[in-house]
Design a protein around this motif. Structure first.
Motif, short mmCIF file in Angstrom:
data_model
loop_
_atom_site.label_atom_id
_atom_site.label_comp_id
_atom_site.label_asym_id
_atom_site.label_seq_id
_atom_site.Cartn_x
_atom_site.Cartn_y
_atom_site.Cartn_z
N ALA A 166 29.57 39.58 46.69
CA ALA A 166 29.94 40.93 45.80
C ALA A 166 30.77 41.83 46.35
N LEU A 167 30.48 42.11 47.63
CA LEU A 167 31.34 43.37 48.45
C LEU A 167 32.78 42.95 48.29
N LEU A 168 33.15 41.74 48.93
CA LEU A 168 34.37 41.23 48.56
C LEU A 168 35.00 41.27 47.39
N VAL A 169 34.44 40.68 46.34
CA VAL A 169 35.11 40.62 44.76
C VAL A 169 35.14 41.83 44.53
N GLU A 170 34.17 43.06 44.73
CA GLU A 170 34.40 44.31 44.10
C GLU A 170 35.67 45.34 44.71
N ILE A 171 35.30 45.20 46.05
CA ILE A 171 36.21 46.26 46.68
C ILE A 171 37.53 45.58 47.09
N VAL A 172 37.77 44.45 47.40
CA VAL A 172 39.03 43.80 47.79
C VAL A 172 39.78 43.69 46.42
N GLY A 173 39.02 43.02 45.40
CA GLY A 173 39.42 42.81 44.01
C GLY A 173 39.94 43.84 43.24
N GLY A 174 39.04 45.00 43.60
CA GLY A 174 39.31 46.28 42.85
C GLY A 174 40.58 46.98 43.40
N LEU A 175 40.72 46.79 44.77
CA LEU A 175 42.09 47.33 45.30
C LEU A 175 43.33 46.34 44.68
N LEU A 176 43.18 45.16 44.78
CA LEU A 176 44.12 44.37 44.60
C LEU A 176 44.55 44.62 42.99
N LEU A 177 43.60 44.87 42.26
CA LEU A 177 43.87 45.24 40.91
C LEU A 177 44.51 46.56 40.71
N VAL A 178 44.27 47.40 41.48
CA VAL A 178 44.99 48.95 41.51
C VAL A 178 46.48 48.76 41.68
N VAL A 179 46.65 47.86 42.78
CA VAL A 179 47.93 47.73 43.22
C VAL A 179 48.85 46.93 42.63
N GLY A 180 48.18 46.03 41.66
CA GLY A 180 48.81 44.90 41.15
C GLY A 180 49.26 43.95 41.83
N TYR A 181 48.50 43.38 42.82
CA TYR A 181 49.10 42.23 43.65
C TYR A 181 48.35 40.89 43.40
N ARG A 182 49.12 39.80 42.69
CA ARG A 182 48.36 38.68 42.21
C ARG A 182 47.52 39.12 41.28
N THR A 183 47.79 39.70 40.40
CA THR A 183 47.00 40.59 39.37
C THR A 183 46.24 39.25 38.64
N ARG A 184 46.96 38.52 38.12
CA ARG A 184 46.35 37.47 37.10
C ARG A 184 45.33 36.87 37.66
N ILE A 185 45.49 36.42 38.82
CA ILE A 185 44.44 35.46 39.67
C ILE A 185 43.01 36.50 39.84
N VAL A 186 43.46 37.69 40.43
CA VAL A 186 42.52 38.84 40.53
C VAL A 186 41.68 38.97 39.56
N ALA A 187 42.27 39.26 38.21
CA ALA A 187 41.76 39.62 37.19
C ALA A 187 40.86 38.49 36.70
N ALA A 188 41.16 37.38 36.60
CA ALA A 188 40.39 36.04 36.27
C ALA A 188 39.19 36.04 37.12
N ALA A 189 39.21 36.14 38.34
CA ALA A 189 38.34 36.14 39.40
C ALA A 189 37.09 37.41 38.88
N LEU A 190 37.80 38.45 38.63
CA LEU A 190 36.82 39.65 38.34
C LEU A 190 36.14 39.27 37.05
N ALA A 191 36.98 38.66 36.13
CA ALA A 191 36.40 38.55 34.87
C ALA A 191 35.21 37.45 35.11
N LEU A 192 35.38 36.51 35.85
CA LEU A 192 34.29 35.54 35.87
C LEU A 192 33.15 36.00 36.88
#
Length: 138
Positions: free
Chosen positions: A64-90
């Motif tokens: 949960a920490l990894l997904v929320e913090i790392v995923g949230g940061l990656l979403l903000v900067v827009g890096y590998r965004t589609r993959i990150v957004a799919a992982a966050l959605a799941l």
């Protein structure tokens, strides 16, 4: 010939990437805040995961920490965004199913459908990308 009309304000904000950036930051905020909250209260979070009957609550906490913090940061900067957004959605749908499944409780009902709404917003990011103001630039 394209006959679709777009308002000038929307077209300008969309074409320069401002609206997708605002959307990404808005969605990421809930993950970042939740991750930082979990970071400051590990025992409570691990206990909550255990109370849901999930195995290996410490591992679940780390995920949960990894997904929320790392995923949230990656979403903000827009890096590998589609993959990150799919992982966050799941992750968000899984959280709804495992932690907000008591739909007879109005609070849990609201949280369940809030999670589905967040997942829907994330799927829009999956479908349309991060926008121009991102590392992905799409």
């Amino acid at each position: 010939m394209n006959t679709t009309t777009v308002s000038p304000a929307y077209g300008a904000a969309s074409s320069n990437g401002v609206l997708p950036l605002i959307a990404r930051v808005s969605i990421a905020a809930i993950f970042l805040l939740s991750g930082v909250s979990k970071l400051t209260a590990p025992a409570g979070t691990i206990g909550y995961i255990a109370s849901a009957g999930l195995p290996l609550p410490e591992v679940g906490y780390a995920i949960a920490l990894l997904v929320e913090i790392v995923g949230g940061l990656l979403l903000v900067v827009g890096y590998r965004t589609r993959i990150v957004a799919a992982a966050l959605a799941l992750f968000t749908v899984a959280a709804a199913i495992f932690f907000h499944n008591s739909l007879g409780d109005q609070n849990q009902f609201i949280h369940f459908f809030k999670n589905l709404a967040i997942a829907g917003g994330l799927l829009q990011v999956v479908a349309f990308g991060a926008g121009r103001l991102s590392f992905d630039k799409n």
